[in-house]
Scaffold this motif. Structure first.
Motif, PDB file in Angstrom:
ATOM      1  N   PHE A 127       0.833  -1.204   0.000  1.00  0.00           N
ATOM      2  CA  PHE A 127       0.000   0.000   0.000  1.00  0.00           C
ATOM      3  C   PHE A 127       0.866   1.251   0.000  1.00  0.00           C
ATOM      4  O   PHE A 127       1.969   1.252   0.543  1.00  0.00           O
ATOM      5  CB  PHE A 127      -0.927   0.012   1.218  1.00  0.00           C
ATOM      6  CG  PHE A 127      -0.170   0.042   2.525  1.00  0.00           C
ATOM      7  CD1 PHE A 127       0.166   1.246   3.124  1.00  0.00           C
ATOM      8  CD2 PHE A 127       0.226  -1.133   3.151  1.00  0.00           C
ATOM      9  CE1 PHE A 127       0.880   1.289   4.313  1.00  0.00           C
ATOM     10  CE2 PHE A 127       0.942  -1.110   4.345  1.00  0.00           C
ATOM     11  CZ  PHE A 127       1.270   0.101   4.918  1.00  0.00           C
ATOM     12  N   PRO A 128       0.405   2.348  -0.634  1.00  0.00           N
ATOM     13  CA  PRO A 128       1.178   3.595  -0.572  1.00  0.00           C
ATOM     14  C   PRO A 128       1.069   4.214   0.822  1.00  0.00           C
ATOM     15  O   PRO A 128       0.041   4.110   1.470  1.00  0.00           O
ATOM     16  CB  PRO A 128       0.520   4.487  -1.629  1.00  0.00           C
ATOM     17  CG  PRO A 128      -0.806   3.892  -1.885  1.00  0.00           C
ATOM     18  CD  PRO A 128      -0.766   2.449  -1.478  1.00  0.00           C
ATOM     19  N   VAL A 129       2.135   4.840   1.260  1.00  0.00           N
ATOM     20  CA  VAL A 129       2.163   5.516   2.557  1.00  0.00           C
ATOM     21  C   VAL A 129       2.056   7.014   2.289  1.00  0.00           C
ATOM     22  O   VAL A 129       2.883   7.584   1.578  1.00  0.00           O
ATOM     23  CB  VAL A 129       3.465   5.192   3.322  1.00  0.00           C
ATOM     24  CG1 VAL A 129       3.526   5.974   4.620  1.00  0.00           C
ATOM     25  CG2 VAL A 129       3.579   3.693   3.575  1.00  0.00           C
ATOM     26  N   ASN A 130       1.027   7.647   2.836  1.00  0.00           N
ATOM     27  CA  ASN A 130       0.831   9.084   2.666  1.00  0.00           C
ATOM     28  C   ASN A 130       1.617   9.812   3.758  1.00  0.00           C
ATOM     29  O   ASN A 130       1.288   9.736   4.932  1.00  0.00           O
ATOM     30  CB  ASN A 130      -0.653   9.429   2.752  1.00  0.00           C
ATOM     31  CG  ASN A 130      -0.934  10.871   2.443  1.00  0.00           C
ATOM     32  OD1 ASN A 130      -0.041  11.715   2.454  1.00  0.00           O
ATOM     33  ND2 ASN A 130      -2.184  11.185   2.155  1.00  0.00           N
ATOM     34  N   LEU A 131       2.663  10.521   3.354  1.00  0.00           N
ATOM     35  CA  LEU A 131       3.532  11.232   4.284  1.00  0.00           C
ATOM     36  C   LEU A 131       3.268  12.732   4.302  1.00  0.00           C
ATOM     37  O   LEU A 131       4.025  13.491   4.911  1.00  0.00           O
ATOM     38  CB  LEU A 131       4.997  10.975   3.911  1.00  0.00           C
ATOM     39  CG  LEU A 131       5.438   9.507   3.994  1.00  0.00           C
ATOM     40  CD1 LEU A 131       6.779   9.322   3.295  1.00  0.00           C
ATOM     41  CD2 LEU A 131       5.509   9.069   5.438  1.00  0.00           C
ATOM     42  N   THR A 132       2.207  13.171   3.652  1.00  0.00           N
ATOM     43  CA  THR A 132       1.923  14.594   3.482  1.00  0.00           C
ATOM     44  C   THR A 132       1.849  15.344   4.807  1.00  0.00           C
ATOM     45  O   THR A 132       2.353  16.455   4.912  1.00  0.00           O
ATOM     46  CB  THR A 132       0.624  14.785   2.681  1.00  0.00           C
ATOM     47  OG1 THR A 132       0.734  14.074   1.448  1.00  0.00           O
ATOM     48  CG2 THR A 132       0.344  16.250   2.405  1.00  0.00           C
ATOM     49  N   SER A 133       1.257  14.758   5.815  1.00  0.00           N
ATOM     50  CA  SER A 133       1.035  15.485   7.071  1.00  0.00           C
ATOM     51  C   SER A 133       2.223  15.415   8.035  1.00  0.00           C
ATOM     52  O   SER A 133       2.173  15.987   9.113  1.00  0.00           O
ATOM     53  CB  SER A 133      -0.215  14.946   7.770  1.00  0.00           C
ATOM     54  OG  SER A 133      -0.026  13.592   8.126  1.00  0.00           O
ATOM     55  N   PHE A 134       3.296  14.743   7.654  1.00  0.00           N
ATOM     56  CA  PHE A 134       4.450  14.587   8.539  1.00  0.00           C
ATOM     57  C   PHE A 134       5.527  15.632   8.254  1.00  0.00           C
ATOM     58  O   PHE A 134       5.787  15.954   7.100  1.00  0.00           O
ATOM     59  CB  PHE A 134       5.085  13.198   8.365  1.00  0.00           C
ATOM     60  CG  PHE A 134       4.194  12.066   8.792  1.00  0.00           C
ATOM     61  CD1 PHE A 134       4.090  11.718  10.124  1.00  0.00           C
ATOM     62  CD2 PHE A 134       3.475  11.347   7.859  1.00  0.00           C
ATOM     63  CE1 PHE A 134       3.283  10.662  10.523  1.00  0.00           C
ATOM     64  CE2 PHE A 134       2.661  10.300   8.249  1.00  0.00           C
ATOM     65  CZ  PHE A 134       2.565   9.958   9.573  1.00  0.00           C
ATOM     66  N   THR A 135       6.176  16.102   9.312  1.00  0.00           N
ATOM     67  CA  THR A 135       7.380  16.912   9.176  1.00  0.00           C
ATOM     68  C   THR A 135       8.597  15.987   9.197  1.00  0.00           C
ATOM     69  O   THR A 135       9.534  16.159   8.441  1.00  0.00           O
ATOM     70  CB  THR A 135       7.478  17.941  10.322  1.00  0.00           C
ATOM     71  OG1 THR A 135       6.319  18.773  10.281  1.00  0.00           O
ATOM     72  CG2 THR A 135       8.709  18.802  10.183  1.00  0.00           C
ATOM     73  N   ALA A 136       8.543  14.991  10.065  1.00  0.00           N
ATOM     74  CA  ALA A 136       9.584  13.973  10.153  1.00  0.00           C
ATOM     75  C   ALA A 136       8.890  12.638  10.375  1.00  0.00           C
ATOM     76  O   ALA A 136       7.907  12.552  11.113  1.00  0.00           O
ATOM     77  CB  ALA A 136      10.538  14.275  11.297  1.00  0.00           C
ATOM     78  N   ALA A 137       9.400  11.594   9.717  1.00  0.00           N
ATOM     79  CA  ALA A 137       8.765  10.285   9.829  1.00  0.00           C
ATOM     80  C   ALA A 137       9.808   9.181   9.766  1.00  0.00           C
ATOM     81  O   ALA A 137      10.920   9.382   9.269  1.00  0.00           O
ATOM     82  CB  ALA A 137       7.742  10.093   8.717  1.00  0.00           C
ATOM     83  N   GLU A 138       9.405   8.016  10.275  1.00  0.00           N
ATOM     84  CA  GLU A 138      10.233   6.820  10.173  1.00  0.00           C
ATOM     85  C   GLU A 138       9.400   5.737   9.500  1.00  0.00           C
ATOM     86  O   GLU A 138       8.264   5.488   9.885  1.00  0.00           O
ATOM     87  CB  GLU A 138      10.677   6.340  11.551  1.00  0.00           C
ATOM     88  CG  GLU A 138      11.522   5.075  11.488  1.00  0.00           C
ATOM     89  CD  GLU A 138      11.936   4.598  12.858  1.00  0.00           C
ATOM     90  OE1 GLU A 138      12.942   5.126  13.375  1.00  0.00           O
ATOM     91  OE2 GLU A 138      11.229   3.724  13.411  1.00  0.00           O
ATOM     92  N   ILE A 139       9.983   5.128   8.486  1.00  0.00           N
ATOM     93  CA  ILE A 139       9.378   3.990   7.800  1.00  0.00           C
ATOM     94  C   ILE A 139      10.120   2.764   8.300  1.00  0.00           C
ATOM     95  O   ILE A 139      11.354   2.734   8.292  1.00  0.00           O
ATOM     96  CB  ILE A 139       9.559   4.100   6.264  1.00  0.00           C
ATOM     97  CG1 ILE A 139       8.961   5.390   5.724  1.00  0.00           C
ATOM     98  CG2 ILE A 139       9.017   2.873   5.557  1.00  0.00           C
ATOM     99  CD1 ILE A 139       7.474   5.478   5.777  1.00  0.00           C
ATOM    100  N   ARG A 140       9.392   1.748   8.735  1.00  0.00           N
ATOM    101  CA  ARG A 140      10.019   0.508   9.194  1.00  0.00           C
ATOM    102  C   ARG A 140       9.593  -0.611   8.261  1.00  0.00           C
ATOM    103  O   ARG A 140       8.421  -0.941   8.154  1.00  0.00           O
ATOM    104  CB  ARG A 140       9.614   0.199  10.628  1.00  0.00           C
ATOM    105  CG  ARG A 140      10.372  -0.978  11.208  1.00  0.00           C
ATOM    106  CD  ARG A 140      10.264  -1.019  12.722  1.00  0.00           C
ATOM    107  NE  ARG A 140      11.000   0.037  13.372  1.00  0.00           N
ATOM    108  CZ  ARG A 140      12.282  -0.037  13.731  1.00  0.00           C
ATOM    109  NH1 ARG A 140      12.972  -1.111  13.469  1.00  0.00           N
ATOM    110  NH2 ARG A 140      12.869   0.966  14.331  1.00  0.00           N
ATOM    111  N   LEU A 141      10.590  -1.153   7.541  1.00  0.00           N
ATOM    112  CA  LEU A 141      10.342  -2.248   6.611  1.00  0.00           C
ATOM    113  C   LEU A 141      10.445  -3.556   7.380  1.00  0.00           C
ATOM    114  O   LEU A 141      11.491  -3.865   7.951  1.00  0.00           O
ATOM    115  CB  LEU A 141      11.360  -2.210   5.469  1.00  0.00           C
ATOM    116  CG  LEU A 141      11.465  -0.893   4.690  1.00  0.00           C
ATOM    117  CD1 LEU A 141      12.562  -0.989   3.652  1.00  0.00           C
ATOM    118  CD2 LEU A 141      10.140  -0.524   4.066  1.00  0.00           C
ATOM    119  N   LYS A 142       9.365  -4.323   7.383  1.00  0.00           N
ATOM    120  CA  LYS A 142       9.320  -5.595   8.094  1.00  0.00           C
ATOM    121  C   LYS A 142       9.249  -6.734   7.078  1.00  0.00           C
ATOM    122  O   LYS A 142       9.262  -6.489   5.873  1.00  0.00           O
ATOM    123  CB  LYS A 142       8.115  -5.617   9.032  1.00  0.00           C
ATOM    124  CG  LYS A 142       8.195  -4.528  10.103  1.00  0.00           C
ATOM    125  CD  LYS A 142       6.978  -4.564  10.985  1.00  0.00           C
ATOM    126  CE  LYS A 142       7.269  -4.165  12.392  1.00  0.00           C
ATOM    127  NZ  LYS A 142       8.199  -4.940  13.141  1.00  0.00           N
TER     128      LYS A 142
END
Length: 153
Positions: A127-142
């Motif tokens: 699924f696509p991850v919508n990052l629009t509302s984040f200033t800083a984010a972490e993506i964790r690939l499992k």
């Protein structure tokens, strides 16, 4: 008379500020400044993950984005070619066990949206991850999935 004009001017300014807040809430812009990608040792079933960080500069393009990572990767060349200037794409390949601070584009102006597409083996990670509302984010690939959360810059 002077007080009446000042009062009307102040009311117009305050109304304008409210209108700007309303416009910002209807059409938010991405303020993403930092993105860290953490690939766990078994990420993507022990395979490197192809990731595209997609910045969209025309809000009318957002609803037309594909609904999965594999669909994005299959159509991305034609999507970008048919809409020149409306997208900036940062492509990465992240092997299991790596931590990557994603490079973000330096294009002037704020994008209307920021999305992460992964060419993941497991369907739960597509699924696509919508990052629009984040200033800083972490993506964790499992192993089978992708998790994401806000962080502090």
């Amino acid at each position: 008379m002077k007080n009446l004009l000042l009062s009307l001017l102040a009311a117009a300014v305050l109304a304008g500020c409210g209108a700007m807040d309303l416009l910002r809430s209807l059409y938010p812009k991405s303020e993403l400044e930092q993105l860290r990608i953490v690939a766990e040792p078994d990420a993507n079933q022990y395979a490197a993950a192809a990731l595209d960080l997609v910045f969209v500069y025309d809000k009318t393009m957002i609803p037309l984005l594909p609904k999965s990572g594999p669909e994005w990767f299959a159509k991305k060349k034609s999507i970008i070619a048919n809409q020149p200037g409306n997208f900036v794409v940062v492509s990465l390949e992240v092997p299991p066990g790596m931590i990557v601070d994603a490079p973000l584009p330096k294009r002037s102006g704020q994008p209307m949206g920021a999305f992460l597409f992964a060419n993941y083996i497991g369907k739960d990670g597509q699924f696509p991850v919508n990052l629009t509302s984040f200033t800083a984010a972490e993506i964790r690939l499992k192993a089978q999935t992708i998790e994401y959360r806000a962080t502090t810059p």
